[in-house]
Design a protein around this motif. Structure first.
Motif, short mmCIF file in Angstrom:
data_model
loop_
_atom_site.label_atom_id
_atom_site.label_comp_id
_atom_site.label_asym_id
_atom_site.label_seq_id
_atom_site.Cartn_x
_atom_site.Cartn_y
_atom_site.Cartn_z
N ASP A 154 0.83 -1.22 0.00
CA ASP A 154 0.00 0.00 0.00
C ASP A 154 0.86 1.26 0.00
O ASP A 154 0.60 2.22 -0.74
N GLU A 155 1.88 1.26 0.86
CA GLU A 155 2.77 2.41 0.97
C GLU A 155 3.51 2.65 -0.35
O GLU A 155 3.61 3.78 -0.84
N ALA A 156 4.03 1.57 -0.91
CA ALA A 156 4.79 1.69 -2.16
C ALA A 156 3.88 2.21 -3.27
O ALA A 156 4.25 3.14 -4.01
N ALA A 157 2.67 1.65 -3.36
CA ALA A 157 1.73 2.07 -4.40
C ALA A 157 1.34 3.54 -4.22
O ALA A 157 1.25 4.30 -5.19
N ARG A 158 1.11 3.95 -2.97
CA ARG A 158 0.74 5.34 -2.71
C ARG A 158 1.84 6.28 -3.19
O ARG A 158 1.56 7.31 -3.83
N GLN A 159 3.10 5.91 -2.93
CA GLN A 159 4.20 6.80 -3.31
C GLN A 159 4.36 6.84 -4.84
O GLN A 159 4.75 7.86 -5.39
N VAL A 160 4.06 5.75 -5.51
CA VAL A 160 4.09 5.77 -6.98
C VAL A 160 3.01 6.72 -7.48
O VAL A 160 3.27 7.57 -8.35
N LYS A 161 1.82 6.61 -6.93
CA LYS A 161 0.72 7.49 -7.38
C LYS A 161 1.03 8.95 -7.10
O LYS A 161 0.71 9.83 -7.91
N ASP A 162 1.68 9.22 -5.96
CA ASP A 162 1.98 10.61 -5.59
C ASP A 162 3.08 11.21 -6.47
O ASP A 162 3.12 12.44 -6.64
N THR A 163 4.00 10.38 -6.96
CA THR A 163 5.17 10.95 -7.64
C THR A 163 5.18 10.74 -9.15
O THR A 163 6.01 11.32 -9.85
N ALA A 164 4.28 9.89 -9.66
CA ALA A 164 4.16 9.65 -11.11
C ALA A 164 5.52 9.42 -11.78
O ALA A 164 5.88 10.14 -12.72
N PRO A 165 6.27 8.44 -11.33
CA PRO A 165 7.61 8.23 -11.89
C PRO A 165 7.57 7.57 -13.27
O PRO A 165 6.64 6.84 -13.59
N ASP A 166 8.59 7.83 -14.08
CA ASP A 166 8.73 7.13 -15.37
C ASP A 166 9.33 5.75 -15.15
O ASP A 166 9.10 4.83 -15.93
N ILE A 167 10.16 5.64 -14.10
CA ILE A 167 10.84 4.38 -13.78
C ILE A 167 10.81 4.19 -12.26
O ILE A 167 10.91 5.18 -11.51
N VAL A 168 10.65 2.96 -11.81
CA VAL A 168 10.82 2.64 -10.39
C VAL A 168 11.90 1.58 -10.28
O VAL A 168 11.88 0.59 -11.02
N PHE A 169 12.85 1.80 -9.39
CA PHE A 169 13.85 0.77 -9.08
C PHE A 169 13.49 0.12 -7.75
O PHE A 169 13.45 0.80 -6.71
N LEU A 170 13.22 -1.17 -7.77
CA LEU A 170 13.00 -1.94 -6.55
C LEU A 170 14.17 -2.91 -6.41
O LEU A 170 14.42 -3.68 -7.32
N CYS A 171 14.87 -2.84 -5.31
CA CYS A 171 16.02 -3.71 -5.11
C CYS A 171 15.59 -4.85 -4.19
O CYS A 171 15.22 -4.61 -3.04
N SER A 172 15.62 -6.08 -4.72
CA SER A 172 15.14 -7.21 -3.92
C SER A 172 15.92 -8.48 -4.24
O SER A 172 15.85 -8.95 -5.38
N PRO A 173 16.62 -9.03 -3.27
CA PRO A 173 16.89 -8.56 -1.92
C PRO A 173 17.55 -7.18 -1.95
O PRO A 173 18.36 -6.92 -2.83
N ASN A 174 17.18 -6.36 -0.97
CA ASN A 174 17.65 -4.98 -0.98
C ASN A 174 19.08 -4.85 -0.46
O ASN A 174 19.43 -5.41 0.57
N ASN A 175 19.89 -4.12 -1.19
CA ASN A 175 21.21 -3.73 -0.73
C ASN A 175 21.07 -2.29 -0.23
O ASN A 175 20.58 -1.46 -0.98
N PRO A 176 21.43 -1.97 1.00
CA PRO A 176 22.27 -2.70 1.94
C PRO A 176 21.54 -3.48 3.04
O PRO A 176 22.22 -4.05 3.89
N THR A 177 20.21 -3.51 3.08
CA THR A 177 19.57 -4.13 4.24
C THR A 177 19.51 -5.65 4.12
O THR A 177 19.39 -6.34 5.12
#
Ligand SMILES: *Cc1c(COP(=O)(O)O)cnc(C)c1O
Length: 371
Positions: A154-177
């Protein structure tokens, strides 16, 4: 370099007609120091198995006789081999490759980012994303995670809707966490980006180290033509020096990348080495289970020391909490163990290597903590 030398260099650089968004920036630079135990850049610390090294040597030797000619611009054999490795009914038409997944990601930005365009990611995440963004004049938007570095659909989707990005980078597994995202996050982000025609990249550089049960975003490619899953031979395959990164996506997206790639960007040497290595996938991946065991051992022992390691689906562990993380980093370095201070207060990151390296790290850390 001394501070004075650094300053002189900066002044000299500033005198050049450098692009504004590059002024004051620093190049990517994980320290490359002469230290006994190098556990700071998440390489596979096991040497390349002899049988693979021999096969690469032979293939490169053969390729050397035709270096007078340009290589196969389409690197067709390599794309076929990579598709076969990935499975999921992918073919060479779904696969693209370049000199490291960093170049793959740069090509994605060249094709779909650029001036007036935006890329959204969720720090703390891979430190190269903002650098690749500024290198291509793409605006980098820092999304937010919860305090424990998690990200809900939900949080990720909300931020996409708020920012209207051309590209999203999702790092999974995430570096550095180190923690993988649920596929529900990828699905939610893709869906939220539909209205903006957003390209969604899932950077799975560490996928081979995932905990059992963690699914790859490759399973989501069907029917999502703007989804890209990027991978690399730099980590699990123990071939960081060969520089080979790749991705799986729709044939349309690979055609878009052909518009920005340099001609013959994958040298005949690179193609020969990668093709030879891919004939020995099982041997190359044989160390993965051992590395995962060391990773789990690190998590377990850090907990015993009263520290807080994050869940790790990768070949490294992100952990805290230290009043002064940098002092701990320095204490380890003084004992011959180089790990990574990723600049997140109170936390450090260590690569899981061989059993001996893990022991050296844990012994040194106990010393530093009790000192
Ligand atoms: C190491 C790493 C890569 C790999 O980069 P290469 O250019 O393929 O060596 C990509 N993404 C992340 C998140 C990494 O940590």
């Amino acid at each position: 370099m001394t501070n004075q030398q650094e300053q002189a260099k900066t002044v000299a650089l500033e005198a050049l007609p450098l692009r504004d968004n590059l002024r004051g920036q620093f190049p990517y630079g994980a320290p490359q120091l002469e230290v006994t135990h190098l556990l700071n850049t998440n390489e596979n610390t096991h040497p390349v198995p002899q049988v693979v090294a021999d096969a690469i040597g032979k293939a490169v030797h053969t390729a050397a006789t035709s270096l007078n000619r340009y290589p196969d611009r389409e690197f067709t054999e390599l794309r076929q081999r990579l598709a076969a490795y990935l499975g999921h009914e992918l073919t060479e038409n779904n696969v693209w490759a370049a000199n490291g997944s960093n170049e793959v990601l740069q090509q994605v930005l060249q094709a779909f980012g650029g001036p007036g365009r935006k890329v959204l990611s969720f720090p703390p995440t891979y430190s190269m994303y903002p650098l690749l963004a500024s290198g291509t004049n793409t605006e980098y938007i820092s999304g937010v995670r919860a305090d424990d570095f998690t990200l809900t659909p939900d949080e990720a989707a909300r931020q996409v809707k708020d920012t209207a990005p051309d590209i999203v980078f999702l790092c999974s597994p995430n570096n550095p966490t180190g923690t993988a995202l649920g596929l529900d996050v990828v699905e939610a982000v893709y869906q939220a980006g539909e209205q903006f025609n957003t390209i969604v990249v899932v950077d799975e550089a560490y996928e081979e180290f995932s905990l059992s049960g963690t699914k790859s975003a490759l399973t989501l490619l069907q029917g999502r033509e703007r989804l890209i899953v990027s991978r690399t031979m730099s980590k699990a395959f123990a071939l960081a020096g060969a520089r080979l990164g790749y991705l799986a996506t729709s044939p349309q997206v690979t055609d878009a990348l052909r518009l920005v790639r340099l001609p013959y960007h994958l040298s005949a040497i690179t193609q020969a080495a990668a093709n030879a290595a891919l004939e020995h996938v099982d041997v190359l991946l044989a160390t993965v289970d051992e590395i995962k065991a060391q990773r789990d051992r690190i998590v377990h022992e850090l907990e015993e020391m009263g520290l807080k390691p994050a869940v790790s689906d990768s070949n490294f562990v992100f952990f805290g909490w230290f009043e002064d993380a940098h002092a701990v980093w320095q204490g380890l370095l003084d004992r011959g163990v180089l790990i990574r201070d990723v600049g997140i207060p109170h936390h450090l990151r260590v690569t899981a290597g061989t059993a001996e390296e893990t022991t050296a790290f844990l012994v040194a850390l106990r010393e530093v903590i009790s000192a």
